[in-house]
Write an enzyme that holds these catalytic residues in place. Structure first.
Site, PDB file in Angstrom:
ATOM      1  N   ASP A   2       0.825  -1.214   0.000  1.00 32.01           N
ATOM      2  CA  ASP A   2       0.000   0.000   0.000  1.00 32.01           C
ATOM      3  C   ASP A   2       0.863   1.270   0.000  1.00 32.01           C
ATOM      4  O   ASP A   2       1.978   1.267   0.496  1.00 32.01           O
ATOM      5  CB  ASP A   2      -0.902  -0.022   1.251  1.00 32.01           C
ATOM      6  CG  ASP A   2      -2.013   1.008   1.165  1.00 32.01           C
ATOM      7  OD1 ASP A   2      -2.330   1.470   0.050  1.00 32.01           O
ATOM      8  OD2 ASP A   2      -2.561   1.362   2.224  1.00 32.01           O
ATOM      9  N   ARG A  22      -5.423  -1.933   8.300  1.00 32.91           N
ATOM     10  CA  ARG A  22      -6.632  -2.608   7.779  1.00 32.91           C
ATOM     11  C   ARG A  22      -6.221  -3.874   7.060  1.00 32.91           C
ATOM     12  O   ARG A  22      -5.070  -4.012   6.633  1.00 32.91           O
ATOM     13  CB  ARG A  22      -7.329  -1.713   6.734  1.00 32.91           C
ATOM     14  CG  ARG A  22      -8.117  -0.574   7.257  1.00 32.91           C
ATOM     15  CD  ARG A  22      -8.978   0.017   6.124  1.00 32.91           C
ATOM     16  NE  ARG A  22      -8.161   0.621   5.078  1.00 32.91           N
ATOM     17  CZ  ARG A  22      -7.683   1.857   5.109  1.00 32.91           C
ATOM     18  NH1 ARG A  22      -7.927   2.632   6.146  1.00 32.91           N
ATOM     19  NH2 ARG A  22      -6.947   2.330   4.107  1.00 32.91           N
ATOM     20  N   HIS A  56       3.226   3.480  -8.779  1.00 34.91           N
ATOM     21  CA  HIS A  56       3.100   2.051  -9.116  1.00 34.91           C
ATOM     22  C   HIS A  56       4.362   1.572  -9.822  1.00 34.91           C
ATOM     23  O   HIS A  56       4.850   0.471  -9.555  1.00 34.91           O
ATOM     24  CB  HIS A  56       1.872   1.811  -9.998  1.00 34.91           C
ATOM     25  CG  HIS A  56       0.569   2.184  -9.327  1.00 34.91           C
ATOM     26  ND1 HIS A  56       0.283   1.832  -8.038  1.00 34.91           N
ATOM     27  CD2 HIS A  56      -0.521   2.874  -9.777  1.00 34.91           C
ATOM     28  CE1 HIS A  56      -0.930   2.288  -7.710  1.00 34.91           C
ATOM     29  NE2 HIS A  56      -1.427   2.932  -8.752  1.00 34.91           N
ATOM     30  N   LEU A  59      10.929 -20.431  -4.276  1.00 36.04           N
ATOM     31  CA  LEU A  59       9.841 -19.579  -3.780  1.00 36.04           C
ATOM     32  C   LEU A  59       8.594 -19.691  -4.665  1.00 36.04           C
ATOM     33  O   LEU A  59       8.690 -19.637  -5.891  1.00 36.04           O
ATOM     34  CB  LEU A  59      10.320 -18.115  -3.769  1.00 36.04           C
ATOM     35  CG  LEU A  59       9.262 -17.076  -3.403  1.00 36.04           C
ATOM     36  CD1 LEU A  59       8.930 -17.133  -1.917  1.00 36.04           C
ATOM     37  CD2 LEU A  59       9.724 -15.663  -3.769  1.00 36.04           C
TER      38      LEU A  59
HETATM   39  C1  FPP Z   1      -1.739   0.177  -3.529  1.00 39.00           C
HETATM   40  O1  FPP Z   1      -1.292   1.519  -3.429  1.00 39.00           O
HETATM   41  C2  FPP Z   1      -1.122  -0.481  -4.664  1.00 39.00           C
HETATM   42  C3  FPP Z   1      -1.811  -0.999  -5.724  1.00 39.00           C
HETATM   43  C4  FPP Z   1      -3.281  -0.930  -5.823  1.00 39.00           C
HETATM   44  C5  FPP Z   1      -1.107  -1.615  -6.862  1.00 39.00           C
HETATM   45  C6  FPP Z   1       0.109  -2.399  -6.507  1.00 39.00           C
HETATM   46  C7  FPP Z   1       0.886  -2.609  -7.738  1.00 39.00           C
HETATM   47  C8  FPP Z   1       2.239  -2.616  -7.816  1.00 39.00           C
HETATM   48  C9  FPP Z   1       3.122  -2.528  -6.664  1.00 39.00           C
HETATM   49  C10 FPP Z   1       2.904  -2.696  -9.148  1.00 39.00           C
HETATM   50  C11 FPP Z   1       2.580  -3.879  -9.998  1.00 39.00           C
HETATM   51  C12 FPP Z   1       2.726  -5.167  -9.294  1.00 39.00           C
HETATM   52  C13 FPP Z   1       3.246  -6.293  -9.835  1.00 39.00           C
HETATM   53  C14 FPP Z   1       3.170  -7.543  -9.039  1.00 39.00           C
HETATM   54  C15 FPP Z   1       3.917  -6.341 -11.138  1.00 39.00           C
HETATM   55  P1  FPP Z   1      -2.368   2.664  -3.633  1.00 39.00           P
HETATM   56  O2  FPP Z   1      -2.417   3.004  -5.066  1.00 39.00           O
HETATM   57  O3  FPP Z   1      -3.657   2.248  -3.027  1.00 39.00           O
HETATM   58  O4  FPP Z   1      -1.697   3.827  -2.806  1.00 39.00           O
HETATM   59  P2  FPP Z   1      -2.466   4.920  -1.920  1.00 39.00           P
HETATM   60  O5  FPP Z   1      -3.100   4.177  -0.769  1.00 39.00           O
HETATM   61  O6  FPP Z   1      -1.361   5.818  -1.484  1.00 39.00           O
HETATM   62  O7  FPP Z   1      -3.481   5.590  -2.803  1.00 39.00           O
END
Ligand code: FPP
Length: 273
Positions: free
Chosen positions: A41, A215, A58, A152
């Site tokens: 997150d 959460r 991201h 893994l």
């Molecule tokens: C949550 O942060 C993150 C996500 C919804 C996407 C996670 C994706 C990646 C780490 C990159 C792609 C993954 C792979 C496995 C190739 P958020 O966007 O909710 O952040 P915020 O809470 O600050 O808004």
């Protein structure tokens, strides 16, 4: 003589490397969790804090994914589940959803050889059919290409909702009962677990969430029943090896009682004595 800036950098780099090594050496390899699950997150906030678009966060998050997958494989973790896209994430602005799907495809394409080389086996849990065709193709290829790996197990939770998973399991069991293949009185935890997406994997012993939010967000609600929860104060793009080692050390200091008393755990006394 080294310029001052270089000398400072070398000292700093050496200092942080030695912290990393100290942390690594403090970890008891005999008490590692078999399975770690992570809610990655804070990508959006990390980017916003730098005056950038959320998608930038991201992209940077992928660097943490690579490092944590490698560090987990190196230290001997057997299962790592990453919450990469929830069923609720479909409700984000279309541009962000599209960017995430494209990032997923490009990352898998780029990393699959490395996964193969590092003996990592890839799996996906979630509503696979709801993913765009190109994602499904790329994921299926990576799953096939790594199927013989024995190190893994990397489990990507994509279009994942734990409530949907539980409801689907209940539905599958009800159908088996209706067809006469299963008796209602024989439905137990084992039968239920065999109908979850995670039927092939042990439950996570450690769940990490980054970004300081406390959460579970519809993630592995059944499977986390006895997991130790660890909340890291950093956003996912800043979560690196050192943070993983800190989480592992913290985990190893916990007493896992599973409903027993501390005395029973310490003296290894069986129940009912
Ligand atoms: C949550 O942060 C993150 C996500 C919804 C996407 C996670 C994706 C990646 C780490 C990159 C792609 C993954 C792979 C496995 C190739 P958020 O966007 O909710 O952040 P915020 O809470 O600050 O808004």
């Amino acid at each position: 003589m080294l310029p001052l800036a270089t000398a400072y950098f070398c000292t700093f780099a050496h200092f942080s490397y030695s912290i990393l090594m100290d942390l690594l050496q403090s970890i008891d390899r005999g008490k590692l969790p078999k399975h770690i699950a992570i809610i990655m997150d804070g990508n959006g906030r990390w980017a916003k804090e730098r005056g950038q678009d959320r998608v930038y966060g991201h992209h940077e998050g992928v660097i943490s994914v690579r490092e944590i997958v490698n560090a987990s494989a190196e230290i001997g973790i057997q299962y790592l589940t990453l919450y990469a896209f929830s069923a609720e994430n479909w409700n984000r602005p279309k541009a962000e959803v599209d960017a995430l799907m494209e990032l997923l495809v490009n990352t898998i394409r780029k990393e699959v050889e490395e996964l193969k080389k590092n003996n990592v086996r890839m799996h996906v849990i979630g509503d696979f059919e709801s993913l765009p065709a190109i994602c499904r193709r790329e994921l299926n290829e990576a799953i096939d290409m790594t199927a013989a790996n024995t190190g893994l197990n990397l489990i990507l939770a994509l279009s994942y909702s734990s409530r949907n998973e539980i409801v689907n399991a209940a539905k599958k069991i009800a159908e088996k009962v209706q067809r006469g293949e299963l008796k209602a009185e024989n439905v137990n935890c084992e039968v239920f677990e065999a109908n979850l997406y995670t039927s092939k994997f042990p439950d996570p012993e450690l769940m990490i969430r980054t970004s300081g939010e406390y959460r579970i967000s519809n993630f592995l609600l059944y499977q986390l029943a006895y997991a130790e929860l660890y909340f890291a104060p950093v956003h996912w793009p800043d979560f690196r090896k050192q943070n993983l080692y800190e989480a592992l050390l913290n985990y190893q200091q916990r007493e896992r009682r599973f409903g027993k008393t501390s005395e029973q755990i310490q003296t290894n006394t069986p129940e009912h004595v």
